[in-house]
Design an enzyme around this catalytic site. Sequence first.
Site, PDB file in Angstrom:
ATOM      1  N   GLU A 142       0.819  -1.225   0.000  1.00  0.00           N
ATOM      2  CA  GLU A 142       0.000   0.000   0.000  1.00  0.00           C
ATOM      3  C   GLU A 142       0.848   1.269   0.000  1.00  0.00           C
ATOM      4  OE1 GLU A 142      -2.563  -3.250   1.808  1.00  0.00           O
ATOM      5  OE2 GLU A 142      -0.511  -2.514   2.159  1.00  0.00           O
TER       6      GLU A 142
ATOM      7  N   PHE B 144     -11.638  -7.064  13.858  1.00  0.00           N
ATOM      8  CA  PHE B 144     -10.522  -7.503  13.019  1.00  0.00           C
ATOM      9  C   PHE B 144     -10.220  -6.446  11.953  1.00  0.00           C
ATOM     10  CE2 PHE B 144      -9.081  -9.848   9.168  1.00  0.00           C
ATOM     11  CZ  PHE B 144      -7.838 -10.254   9.654  1.00  0.00           C
ATOM     12  N   GLN B 145      -8.987  -6.043  11.892  1.00  0.00           N
ATOM     13  CA  GLN B 145      -8.484  -5.035  10.945  1.00  0.00           C
ATOM     14  C   GLN B 145      -9.222  -3.701  11.070  1.00  0.00           C
ATOM     15  OE1 GLN B 145      -8.215  -6.795   6.968  1.00  0.00           O
ATOM     16  NE2 GLN B 145      -6.146  -7.531   7.453  1.00  0.00           N
TER      17      GLN B 145
ATOM     18  N   LYS C 144     -17.645  -1.038   5.246  1.00  0.00           N
ATOM     19  CA  LYS C 144     -18.012  -2.083   4.287  1.00  0.00           C
ATOM     20  C   LYS C 144     -19.518  -2.146   4.060  1.00  0.00           C
ATOM     21  CE  LYS C 144     -17.071  -6.942   3.214  1.00  0.00           C
ATOM     22  NZ  LYS C 144     -16.397  -8.188   3.660  1.00  0.00           N
TER      23      LYS C 144
ATOM     24  N   MET D 106      24.005   9.032   3.265  1.00  0.00           N
ATOM     25  CA  MET D 106      23.919  10.345   3.902  1.00  0.00           C
ATOM     26  C   MET D 106      24.160  10.234   5.402  1.00  0.00           C
ATOM     27  SD  MET D 106      23.650  13.539   3.271  1.00  0.00           S
ATOM     28  CE  MET D 106      22.752  13.938   1.773  1.00  0.00           C
TER      29      MET D 106
END
Length: 605
Positions: free
Chosen positions: A75, A137-138, A187, A501
């Site tokens: 993502e 969940f999630q 959802k 760097m």
Amino acid sequence: MNAEAKQPPLPSTLARKAAADRSAPERMSGAQAVVRSLEELGTDVVFGLPGGAVLPLYDPLYSSTKVRHVLMRHEQGAGHAAEGYAQVTGRVGVCIATSGPGATNLVTPIADANLDSVPLVAITGQVGSGLLGTDAFQEADIRGITMPVTKHNFMVTDPQDIPQALAEAFHLASTGRPGPVLVDIPKDVQDAQMEFSWPPKIDLPGYRPVTNPHGRQIAQAVELITQAERPVLYIGGGVIKANAAAELRAFAEATNIPVVTTLMALGSFPESHRLHMGMPGMHGSVPAVGALQRSDLLIAIGTRFDDRVTGKVDAFAPEAKVIHADIDPAEIGKIRAVDVPIVGDAKAVLAGLSRAYREAGAKGPDTASWLAYLDDLCERFPRGYEEPSDGMLAPQRVLEALSREAGPEAIYAAGVGQHQMWSAQFLDFEHPRTWLNSGGLGTMGYAIPAALGAKAGAPEAEVWAIDGDGCFQMTNQELTTAAVEGMPIKVALINNGNLGMVRQWQTLFYGGRYSNTKLREQNEYVPDFVGLAEALGCAARRVTTEEEIIPAIRWAREINDRPVVLDFIVGQDAHVWPMIASGSSNSEIRYAHDLRPLFVEEEQA
């Protein structure tokens, strides 16, 4: 690549064009309404990754003939790809993720877009409305998480509101100061039925960005300009966002005022132009830093006085009055006191300044002696580098060769670190929207997905990702996306085996104590980036000698049926010069490690 990208039509414009053909509302699911809204808004490509909370959306997306979905491998890559698309096209970039970790993986590119003013709309799925707040969940409160790093964000709780939410999101992302907007959709709202009609009403009370500058401030600015002896145009990325490169050049040539372009503004003014002094800041050119430090008038347009440009603020351009023009009024006076504040779009501001300058019949400023001083700095402190003492490739030589071979019509996306600064210094930019990088957030792993997004937005262009081996190991999986999706980007991998760097700072400020910066042993190819690139679907070649550089670049340019990776093995001790130490005055710029600060003695005299 065209010098100017066209501004996308606003949602209201798209709506008016299509309104005559609209029939009675259609009944459909919320998910179908999302896809239809994207189509109506002119979206041609989205970048995303499906998951449980966004599956209802992916079903109608599968059937869309107008919106192409690019399946990313992470993502974060989806967000950076949307950024690259937006920066090259000037249109809104769109990314999609599921709830929980899918959404939180978008936080970095959203924060990146926020600092660099990139128009981005992130659409996230969310757990069902009845599960909100239950630690389902999630489940993650992505609205709360992203509130500090978005221009605005929504949670849609009624499917009937989906068209309006998306139209408003696009409007917010692309107008005023561009930025990211998040739309979170549970959802069950995606599954629910609604009556779709277009166009929706955009209702954003209090959101009225000022684009046209006030005439009084323009007149005051012109008066200051005509009186100045050492003026400088200090140009930021807002000039590119406003598609104002032509107006900038016209004003600079009319007034004969030197121009410096920040890291985010490279390409807004041709680097070959006699008035261009280079990039200012921590690793800027001596003439650009000298122009700001010696100036008696800063004409700052579309820039926010970032700490990497100003250094120690109290010592920055100590003799200069300031004209500061920006579309975001919150930026004006935030860092530096301003004599003439101008709120407005950079294109309108520069056009207004040119018009007022002509109408005033202005004769000044007389910049001949000022330009002679700056030209002398250009001669005494040219772009250059030292050859590595260990016989390894000089990274600067690689980038000089790439710039000559690919030229200013190519698009370049850089990661973050030494290779980013060398790219800014040694690539030659003549056009806007040909240089992509993470300026404000400094996000490692930006280059490859951003280059992929740039290729999606400008498929006819030659697109190079310039990466370091540290950055490359964060997002190289998106090369598979590029291979599968038919996006033959090219990668110049500046491989010094270190977090370069960080190592440079450890050399200069931490007594050479190299704590956790080595990524591989010298003369060992672990990981084997050539083998990895080939496994990911790319053509690849390793380059270890100077004689191989140009043939390898030419070989890469001839391959256009898959991505290409060139693994340039460079020395680990090359440093980025010039340099101003963090928190120091810009007058303490050093051209090389063993030189005294360049402007301190001048100031003391």
